[in-house]
Design an enzyme around this catalytic site. Structure first.
Site, short mmCIF file in Angstrom:
data_model
loop_
_atom_site.label_atom_id
_atom_site.label_comp_id
_atom_site.label_asym_id
_atom_site.label_seq_id
_atom_site.Cartn_x
_atom_site.Cartn_y
_atom_site.Cartn_z
CD GLU A 134 -5.82 0.15 2.95
OE1 GLU A 134 -6.36 0.30 1.51
OE2 GLU A 134 -5.15 -0.96 3.75
NE ARG A 179 -3.71 -2.47 0.01
CZ ARG A 179 -3.33 -3.29 -0.57
NH1 ARG A 179 -2.47 -4.07 -1.41
NH2 ARG A 179 -4.10 -4.58 -0.54
CB SER A 212 -9.34 -1.41 4.11
OG SER A 212 -9.92 -2.68 3.17
#
Length: 283
Positions: free
Chosen positions: A276, A156, A206
């Site tokens: 995130e 990520r 998420s």
């Protein structure tokens, strides 16, 4: 090029929160995007706004949305997509061409630009697996073709997060595969999303990165936070790894709930969850 003053950002972001942007711009060509970059000033470049939080007071600058940069072509086993192409659309085009390698991206709520920016992934695949090169624009709007090996694609993350580069397009090397197998994989992934994720509510996807060797959602649930609310923001009762907008959340609600989750999980497990979601302020 569409320009919109005092654009309500809640209309353009998947969490459906955030105040007005001084200016929202929707370039349709590489030249228009380059001109916006050359103009300077406070700005942020986004795709579909699926992984971002703006403050309730809004953003005192220009928000550039790449969603109208939607060129998508296939040549042999190479798929080329501009930044604004939805990842699901890229996956569907690959299917039409009998090319495997992008099925994991089907259902990810983001664009190619955002996908490369954060090395998006799901169900065992990630952008780094098939990205060959990217065409970037610098702060002056000048293009540069960069091989994927120079983008520092990690979990990520990518080098784009630390520099002043804007993705214009990306080239993916895929592999021939039977369309029925590709379609079956896409359908399995989408069914898993429907069963496990709170798709019925606005969210940023998420909320936290996966801690090494663990799962954020499991840690949050273990700490008794499933269903926890702050204002209109809630830890999803379906999947604790998601913070959702139950209908009247503010950006402040979402941020406060994220901070509360991080604090409680750290106190009870010793694990510091890394957010995130891209949080954008006026500082």
């Amino acid at each position: 090029m569409l320009l919109r003053e005092n654009a309500p950002l809640r209309e353009y972001c998947s969490m459906r929160v955030g105040g007005p942007a001084r200016l929202a711009a929707f370039p349709e060509t590489a030249e228009e995007l380059a001109a916006l970059l050359r103009a300077g000033g406070r700005r942020v470049v986004l795709g579909g706004g699926s992984n971002v939080l703006f403050p309730d007071e809004g953003y005192d600058g220009t928000v550039i949305f790449t969603t109208r940069l939607c060129g998508l072509t296939a040549d042999g086993c190479m798929l080329s997509a501009q930044a604004g192409v939805p990842l699901s659309a890229a996956a569907r085009r690959a299917l039409e061409c009998g090319l495997g390698g992008l099925a994991f991206a089907y259902g990810i709520p983001g664009t190619v630009g955002g996908g490369v920016y954060m090395n998006a992934g799901a169900y065992g695949g990630q952008i780094a697996d098939c990205l060959v090169r990217a065409t970037l624009l610098d702060a002056a709007g000048e293009p540069r073709v960069v091989p994927a090996s120079e983008l520092a694609l990690g979990y990520r993350s990518s080098a784009l997060m630390d520099g002043d580069w804007t993705l214009l397009s990306a080239d993916f090397a895929l592999v021939p595969a039977p369309p029925e197998e590709i379609r079956a994989e896409m359908e399995r992934n989408m069914q898993a999303r429907r069963e496990k994720q709170p798709l019925e509510y606005p969210s940023c996807g998420s909320t936290f990165k996966r801690p090494p060797g663990q799962y954020a959602g499991a840690l949050i649930e273990r700490c008794g936070l499933k269903g926890c609310t702050v204002g209109g923001a809630q830890v999803s009762e379906k999947h604790a790894g998601f913070v959702v907008n139950r209908g009247d959340a503010t950006s402040a609600d979402v941020r406060a709930l994220i901070a509360h989750i991080q604090r409680v999980v750290a106190e009870k497990t010793g694990v510091l969850l890394e957010c995130e979601v891209r949080i954008i302020d006026n500082e």
